[in-house]
Design a protein around this motif. Structure first.
Motif, mmCIF file in Angstrom:
data_model
loop_
_atom_site.group_PDB
_atom_site.id
_atom_site.type_symbol
_atom_site.label_atom_id
_atom_site.label_comp_id
_atom_site.label_asym_id
_atom_site.label_seq_id
_atom_site.Cartn_x
_atom_site.Cartn_y
_atom_site.Cartn_z
ATOM 1 N N SER A 54 -34.757 34.824 19.768
ATOM 2 C CA SER A 54 -33.782 35.798 19.285
ATOM 3 C C SER A 54 -33.378 36.685 20.460
ATOM 4 C CB SER A 54 -34.370 36.627 18.146
ATOM 5 O OG SER A 54 -35.521 37.315 18.576
ATOM 6 N N LEU A 56 -30.784 39.949 21.636
ATOM 7 C CA LEU A 56 -29.869 41.045 21.344
ATOM 8 C C LEU A 56 -29.053 41.312 22.598
ATOM 9 C CD1 LEU A 56 -28.811 43.382 19.556
ATOM 10 C CD2 LEU A 56 -30.708 44.771 20.459
ATOM 11 N N HIS A 57 -27.741 41.179 22.492
ATOM 12 C CA HIS A 57 -26.848 41.422 23.623
ATOM 13 C C HIS A 57 -26.156 42.757 23.411
ATOM 14 C CE1 HIS A 57 -23.246 39.923 26.245
ATOM 15 N NE2 HIS A 57 -23.844 41.000 26.746
ATOM 16 N N SER A 66 -22.401 36.337 24.982
ATOM 17 C CA SER A 66 -23.172 36.172 23.735
ATOM 18 C C SER A 66 -23.045 34.740 23.228
ATOM 19 C CB SER A 66 -22.660 37.129 22.651
ATOM 20 O OG SER A 66 -22.596 38.451 23.115
ATOM 21 N N THR A 77 -27.562 38.174 18.356
ATOM 22 C CA THR A 77 -26.887 39.306 17.739
ATOM 23 C C THR A 77 -26.298 40.103 18.896
ATOM 24 O OG1 THR A 77 -28.441 39.400 15.896
ATOM 25 C CG2 THR A 77 -27.175 41.400 16.346
ATOM 26 N N THR A 110 -27.457 51.435 17.880
ATOM 27 C CA THR A 110 -27.764 50.053 17.494
ATOM 28 C C THR A 110 -28.842 49.982 16.419
ATOM 29 O OG1 THR A 110 -27.100 49.233 19.665
ATOM 30 C CG2 THR A 110 -28.533 47.805 18.364
ATOM 31 N N VAL A 114 -28.704 47.457 13.331
ATOM 32 C CA VAL A 114 -29.437 46.209 13.546
ATOM 33 C C VAL A 114 -30.915 46.517 13.351
ATOM 34 C CG1 VAL A 114 -29.979 44.385 15.197
ATOM 35 C CG2 VAL A 114 -27.692 45.398 15.186
ATOM 36 N N GLU A 116 -33.470 44.018 13.033
ATOM 37 C CA GLU A 116 -34.376 42.972 13.498
ATOM 38 C C GLU A 116 -35.043 43.359 14.822
ATOM 39 O OE1 GLU A 116 -31.108 42.486 12.943
ATOM 40 O OE2 GLU A 116 -30.960 41.138 11.240
ATOM 41 N N PHE A 118 -36.327 41.543 18.534
ATOM 42 C CA PHE A 118 -35.816 40.450 19.343
ATOM 43 C C PHE A 118 -36.790 40.055 20.438
ATOM 44 C CE2 PHE A 118 -32.307 42.603 17.394
ATOM 45 C CZ PHE A 118 -31.491 41.567 16.974
ATOM 46 N N VAL A 121 -33.774 41.254 25.045
ATOM 47 C CA VAL A 121 -32.651 42.189 24.996
ATOM 48 C C VAL A 121 -31.922 42.036 26.325
ATOM 49 C CG1 VAL A 121 -31.916 44.595 24.819
ATOM 50 C CG2 VAL A 121 -33.860 43.773 23.465
#
Length: 136
Positions: A54, A56-57, A66, A77, A110, A114, A116, A118, A121
């Motif tokens: 996972s 995160l961008h 992304s 995400t 963020t 969001v 979740e 990750f 990152v």
């Protein structure tokens, strides 16, 4: 200038730049659509194999990087302050059939959008300079 005003100007600026950047030679949209990759070798080498991770961008602009990470196997995400950028990113995600969750929000907010956690990152070069305060 207060932080809210700085982010308002920032959002307006990136909304304007989205269309200009997408049509510019720098982003080479046709080459990207073919290769589905806009990442530099040093970015790929730094993160290694992202398959099934996972990611995160942060400050994703209109999501080419992304989409590139997702095409390499990450579950991505991506967030950006520009609603025009997120709109274009969603369009590209659909057209190229590369799933990415794109969220429009101020990067400093963020965690409000969001929830979740990750594995990775990621933010690209040139993004930190747009933040008026790094503490948050």
């Amino acid at each position: 200038m207060d932080i809210e005003k700085a982010f308002e100007i920032n959002k307006e600026t990136w909304n304007t730049k989205t269309g200009i950047h997408y049509e510019s030679g720098f982003y080479i949209k046709q080459a990207f659509a073919t290769a589905k990759n806009s990442l530099n070798s040093y970015e790929i080498n730094a993160l290694g194999d992202v398959t099934d991770k996972s990611l995160l961008h942060l400050q994703c602009h209109f999501g080419q990087d992304s989409l590139s990470w997702a095409n390499k196997g990450a579950q991505v995400t991506a967030v950006d302050i520009s609603d025009k950028g997120i709109e274009l990113g969603k369009k590209l995600s659909t057209e190229l059939e590369i799933p990415v969750a794109l969220v429009c929000c101020n990067v400093l907010e963020t965690s409000q959008h969001v929830k979740e956690q990750f594995d990775i990152v990621f933010t690209s070069y040139g993004s930190i300079g747009w933040l008026p305060d790094l503490k948050p």
